[in-house]
Write a protein that holds these residues in place. Structure first.
Motif, PDB file in Angstrom:
ATOM      1  N   UNK A  30     -43.961 -60.454  -6.600  1.00 43.29           N
ATOM      2  CA  UNK A  30     -43.006 -59.355  -6.677  1.00 43.29           C
ATOM      3  C   UNK A  30     -41.884 -59.516  -5.678  1.00 43.29           C
ATOM      4  N   UNK A  31     -40.908 -58.622  -5.792  1.00 40.43           N
ATOM      5  CA  UNK A  31     -39.757 -58.619  -4.893  1.00 40.43           C
ATOM      6  C   UNK A  31     -39.682 -57.297  -4.147  1.00 40.43           C
ATOM      7  N   UNK A  32     -39.247 -57.371  -2.896  1.00 42.76           N
ATOM      8  CA  UNK A  32     -38.851 -56.199  -2.122  1.00 42.76           C
ATOM      9  C   UNK A  32     -37.545 -56.534  -1.432  1.00 42.76           C
ATOM     10  N   UNK A  33     -36.837 -55.528  -0.963  1.00 35.12           N
ATOM     11  CA  UNK A  33     -35.688 -55.783  -0.111  1.00 35.12           C
ATOM     12  C   UNK A  33     -36.177 -56.465   1.162  1.00 35.12           C
ATOM     13  N   UNK A  34     -35.393 -57.389   1.679  1.00 37.59           N
ATOM     14  CA  UNK A  34     -35.841 -58.215   2.790  1.00 37.59           C
ATOM     15  C   UNK A  34     -36.156 -57.415   4.048  1.00 37.59           C
ATOM     16  N   UNK A  35     -35.522 -56.260   4.201  1.00 35.97           N
ATOM     17  CA  UNK A  35     -35.780 -55.426   5.383  1.00 35.97           C
ATOM     18  C   UNK A  35     -36.819 -54.344   5.108  1.00 35.97           C
ATOM     19  N   UNK A  36     -37.617 -54.534   4.053  1.00 34.49           N
ATOM     20  CA  UNK A  36     -38.582 -53.509   3.634  1.00 34.49           C
ATOM     21  C   UNK A  36     -39.988 -54.098   3.538  1.00 34.49           C
ATOM     22  N   UNK A  37     -40.404 -54.800   4.571  1.00 37.53           N
ATOM     23  CA  UNK A  37     -41.697 -55.475   4.546  1.00 37.53           C
ATOM     24  C   UNK A  37     -42.790 -54.745   5.314  1.00 37.53           C
ATOM     25  N   UNK A  38     -42.448 -53.664   6.009  1.00 35.06           N
ATOM     26  CA  UNK A  38     -43.462 -52.937   6.770  1.00 35.06           C
ATOM     27  C   UNK A  38     -44.451 -52.262   5.824  1.00 35.06           C
ATOM     28  N   UNK A  39     -45.721 -52.297   6.206  1.00 33.40           N
ATOM     29  CA  UNK A  39     -46.746 -51.636   5.398  1.00 33.40           C
ATOM     30  C   UNK A  39     -46.710 -50.127   5.633  1.00 33.40           C
ATOM     31  N   UNK A  40     -47.195 -49.376   4.672  1.00 30.35           N
ATOM     32  CA  UNK A  40     -47.096 -47.915   4.676  1.00 30.35           C
ATOM     33  C   UNK A  40     -48.359 -47.292   5.255  1.00 30.35           C
ATOM     34  N   UNK A  41     -48.234 -46.407   6.233  1.00 28.54           N
ATOM     35  CA  UNK A  41     -49.417 -45.692   6.738  1.00 28.54           C
ATOM     36  C   UNK A  41     -50.065 -44.864   5.623  1.00 28.54           C
ATOM     37  N   UNK A  42     -51.372 -44.700   5.717  1.00 27.94           N
ATOM     38  CA  UNK A  42     -52.107 -43.913   4.722  1.00 27.94           C
ATOM     39  C   UNK A  42     -51.632 -42.458   4.778  1.00 27.94           C
ATOM     40  N   UNK A  43     -51.107 -41.910   3.673  1.00 27.55           N
ATOM     41  CA  UNK A  43     -50.614 -40.530   3.690  1.00 27.55           C
ATOM     42  C   UNK A  43     -51.722 -39.488   3.568  1.00 27.55           C
ATOM     43  N   UNK A  44     -52.965 -39.937   3.368  1.00 29.04           N
ATOM     44  CA  UNK A  44     -54.055 -38.991   3.167  1.00 29.04           C
ATOM     45  C   UNK A  44     -54.217 -38.646   1.704  1.00 29.04           C
ATOM     46  N   UNK A  45     -55.248 -37.874   1.357  1.00 26.01           N
ATOM     47  CA  UNK A  45     -55.515 -37.541  -0.049  1.00 26.01           C
ATOM     48  C   UNK A  45     -54.439 -36.631  -0.633  1.00 26.01           C
ATOM     49  N   UNK A  46     -54.140 -36.822  -1.904  1.00 27.66           N
ATOM     50  CA  UNK A  46     -53.179 -35.965  -2.592  1.00 27.66           C
ATOM     51  C   UNK A  46     -53.448 -35.995  -4.093  1.00 27.66           C
ATOM     52  N   UNK A  47     -52.988 -34.974  -4.774  1.00 31.47           N
ATOM     53  CA  UNK A  47     -53.045 -34.908  -6.232  1.00 31.47           C
ATOM     54  C   UNK A  47     -51.712 -34.364  -6.735  1.00 31.47           C
ATOM     55  N   UNK A  48     -51.417 -34.626  -7.994  1.00 26.80           N
ATOM     56  CA  UNK A  48     -50.180 -34.108  -8.589  1.00 26.80           C
ATOM     57  C   UNK A  48     -50.341 -34.027 -10.097  1.00 26.80           C
ATOM     58  N   UNK A  49     -49.678 -33.037 -10.696  1.00 26.13           N
ATOM     59  CA  UNK A  49     -49.534 -32.947 -12.145  1.00 26.13           C
ATOM     60  C   UNK A  49     -48.082 -33.274 -12.467  1.00 26.13           C
TER      61      UNK A  49
END
Length: 389
Positions: free
Chosen positions: A268-287
């Motif tokens: 896959x591709x990402x922007x070159x300045x967008x390589x940091x991993x994302x912290x866990x946001x915790x549980x969530x649900x959505x409709x």
């Protein structure tokens, strides 16, 4: 570098304002790049699902009062609500894939209707419509047809087929001129769920937006906006989402500073300045509603859709209403004819998540306040059919 499915789900949760709701419809639109708006009710529900304080009035404020968002006919010949500041770029990016084919289709209808010199005739009708826009200000297609004898001309639709019918040139011309950026959808007649739009000249509705920018520059901007919210992704995901040719997609991505990352099943591709991993946001649900930008954001969907596609998508590839838990689709839902919400889970989500989903359904019931939303521009999905009885 590797970005597995868990990282992609965390990104989706945070960047699409699902685990981290935002304050305004403008923020929501920025979070998902563009809001699918062929079905106006689905667009409103997409926004409400991502706001800290859901408000239909706030959506109408952004669209019709401040006009910071505007509906345009762009990617995949689909109506999207986009930030007004980028609206001309979205239109310019699809001139080759939408406006050109729409013009040729209308020209063919005119020729099939027995009108001589169809190019010259269409040019005259186009000029008559532009002149009428200023006189009418905000108008329906019927009012445009009545504004000039040329625009009331009936043309053959589907000539030579059992579905052949006649329609005024005004109605079809509005589609072409929308794709060209001359006219936009204004406030609909009726409620927020109505599909009966009125129209306005782009120049009068948004007097400061200017001319269409360069098409290649516009594709570069759209590609950057999309990759920032939907990356990591494959180039064919972007090509599908935009409806561009492979050549245009490749050229647009080549203008960006990107990095390749290893996905679970591809590169896959990402922007070159967008390589940091994302912290866990915790549980969530959505409709999320039918045709939601998250559900429809990628061509390759197995990492969040799993095996549920045949149950929550219709037979032409359009997403119905979906239930989400922690970055994956776990069920579907429907609005019954009495305006109430019904949910069908397709996976074991655990007691806590099941309760949270029930609470989301109850909250959506209150927001709908009895409004019945029908499938627009798509078919009922199997889950919807089951829940609607």
């Amino acid at each position: 570098m590797r970005m597995d499915e868990a990282e992609r789900r965390r990104r989706l949760a945070v960047r699409h304002a699902l685990a981290a709701p935002v304050d305004s419809p403008e923020d929501v639109t920025a979070a998902v790049t563009a809001l699918h708006s062929t079905d106006p009710a689905s667009m409103v529900l997409s926004v409400l699902a991502r706001l800290r304080e859901p408000s239909i009035a706030e959506v109408e404020r952004a669209l019709y009062e401040d006009r910071s968002l505007v509906r345009v006919l762009a990617m995949r010949r689909t109506v999207f609500a986009v930030p007004t500041a980028d609206s001309r770029a979205y239109i310019a990016s699809t001139q080759h894939s939408v406006a050109g084919p729409e013009y040729r289709k209308l020209r063919g209808m005119i020729a099939d209707s027995g009108i001589d010199a169809p190019d010259e005739w269409l040019a005259s009708a186009h000029a008559a419509a532009l002149a009428a826009f200023d006189r009418l200000e905000v108008f329906s297609s019927a009012e445009l047809a009545a504004a000039d004898p040329l625009l009331s001309t009936r043309i053959e639709i589907g000539a030579g087929t059992k579905y052949a019918t006649q329609q005024s040139i005004a109605s079809r011309l509005l589609t072409v001129m929308s794709a060209e950026g001359h006219v936009v959808r204004a406030r609909p007649t009726g409620t927020w769920a109505s599909t009966q739009f009125r129209w306005a000249s782009m120049r009068r509705w948004l007097p400061d937006v200017g001319d269409l920018p360069d098409a290649a520059d516009s594709r570069s901007l759209v590609a950057r906006r999309w990759l920032a919210r939907f990356g990591p992704a494959r180039p064919e995901d972007l090509q599908w989402w935009t409806g561009w040719t492979k050549g245009h997609t490749t050229a647009a991505l080549a203008t960006l500073d990107t990095a390749e990352v290893e996905l679970d099943d591809a590169t896959g591709l990402v922007l070159a300045d967008d390589l940091d991993l994302t912290p866990d946001p915790g549980p969530w649900v959505a409709l999320l509603p039918a045709l939601d930008p998250t559900t429809m954001g990628w061509k390759h969907r197995s990492w969040y859709l799993g095996q549920h596609g045949p149950r929550v998508f219709d037979t032409t590839g359009n997403a119905g209403p979906t239930v989400w838990q922690d970055g994956r689709i776990v069920g579907g839902w429907a609005i019954r004819d009495d305006g109430t919400v019904a949910v069908r889970l397709l996976a074991d989500v655990g007691t806590d998540a099941e309760k949270a989903i029930e609470q989301e359904a109850e909250a959506l019931d209150r927001r709908l306040a009895g409004t019945v939303v029908k499938a627009r521009g798509r078919r009922w999905t199997p889950v919807e059919q089951e829940l609607r009885g």
